[in-house]
Write an enzyme that holds these catalytic residues in place. Structure first.
Site, PDB file in Angstrom:
ATOM      1  N   LEU A  66       0.945  -1.309   0.150  1.00 38.00           N
ATOM      2  CA  LEU A  66       0.051  -0.022  -0.047  1.00 38.00           C
ATOM      3  C   LEU A  66       0.761   1.256  -0.044  1.00 38.00           C
ATOM      4  CD1 LEU A  66      -2.482  -0.851   2.685  1.00 38.00           C
ATOM      5  CD2 LEU A  66      -2.955  -1.074   0.218  1.00 38.00           C
ATOM      6  N   ASP A  67       0.514   2.260  -0.548  1.00 33.70           N
ATOM      7  CA  ASP A  67       1.165   3.587  -0.629  1.00 33.70           C
ATOM      8  C   ASP A  67       1.358   4.176   0.876  1.00 33.70           C
ATOM      9  OD1 ASP A  67       1.289   3.298  -3.438  1.00 33.70           O
ATOM     10  OD2 ASP A  67      -0.579   4.679  -3.436  1.00 33.70           O
ATOM     11  N   GLN A  68       2.215   5.053   1.075  1.00 32.63           N
ATOM     12  CA  GLN A  68       2.713   5.530   2.726  1.00 32.63           C
ATOM     13  C   GLN A  68       1.606   6.380   2.973  1.00 32.63           C
ATOM     14  OE1 GLN A  68       2.770   8.902   3.340  1.00 32.63           O
ATOM     15  NE2 GLN A  68       2.610   9.834   1.388  1.00 32.63           N
TER      16      GLN A  68
END
Ligand code: URA
Length: 240
Positions: A108-110
């Site tokens: 998942l993106d930050q």
């Protein structure tokens, strides 16, 4: 009848991520390991692994041949070991997981929050991530602009992203309110949801992964917490 699986204690500790074989043996010699409540000081002691409860340096650890973990990712953490701008989610997990090689099942993106799976079972990781298995990843999306019906149609009929002429589709897409969308995808391309929303004429404001397959993020698993998946949870991951 299947005979019980028996392993030397040192090997068990190593398999669970408690360090090198030598370090594991030293933990036992130092009387820092209990097996089903009993102190054992022989690293070669033969132990049945079924329903095995260890205590290592005062911390309880249930034996799992393979690790299948659900984690609630907080914002501002990166899903890699070598992070660029934010701390790693691996800092939030017990050391033995990292030591035994547990990996994220798709990143998942930050700034994305929600459900992430981790495992050291390569076949499981592959099955969860390959589009061929059709396992839906369910996202809750807050959009920058009010959602229009034609945008939902576009997402369901397929949008083309800039790096691949093959369109990608939402297998489910429903407006929850003016700025909230629930969308399911089965692939895991780079920044896929964010890029799909842009291609459909909107933009992601915030993104949360709510479920994978039929397994939803448990209500009582708060940000930064993890838990073991049981067989029922794993079955739910595979079902649609
Ligand atoms: N799609 C994205 O754009 N970001 C994520 O973190 C997950 C899916």
């Amino acid at each position: 009848m299947k005979s019980p699986k028996l392993l030397p204690l040192e090997k068990i500790l190593f398999s669970q991520g408690f360090g090198t074989r030598r370090h594991c043996a030293n933990l036992v010699f130092a009387e820092l390991v209990k097996v089903n409540g009993d102190l054992i000081d022989d690293p070669d002691a033969i132990i049945p692994v079924e329903n095995l409860s260890l205590e290592v340096e005062g911390v309880e650890w249930i034996y799992h041949e393979k690790a299948y973990i659900a984690f609630h990712k907080p914002p501002n953490y990166e899903c890699s070991h070598k992070t660029k701008h934010h701390p790693s989610i691996y800092n939030l997990l017990p050391m033995p997981f990292v030591e035994r090689g547990v990996q994220c099942v798709g990143r998942l993106d930050q700034d994305t929050t929600g459900l992430i799976l981790l495992s050291d079972d390569g076949q499981f990781i592959h099955q969860m991530t390959t589009p061929k298995k059709n396992i839906g990843k369910v996202y809750w999306i807050q959009t920058a602009e009010p959602i229009q019906d034609h945008q939902i149609e576009h997402l369901i009929n397929g949008v083309v992203l800039d790096d691949d002429p093959k369109p990608c589709y939402a297998t489910f897409c429903e407006k929850k309110d003016d700025h909230q969308l629930e969308m399911t995808i089965v692939e895991g391309r780079y920044h896929q949801v964010k890029r799909m929303l842009v291609a459909a004429g909107n933009q992601v404001q915030s993104l949360h992964r709510h479920a994978i397959g039929n397994y939803s993020l448990p209500h009582d698993l708060i940000e930064g917490q993890w838990r073991w998946l049981n067989q029922q949870d794993i079955n739910n991951l595979y079902s649609r």
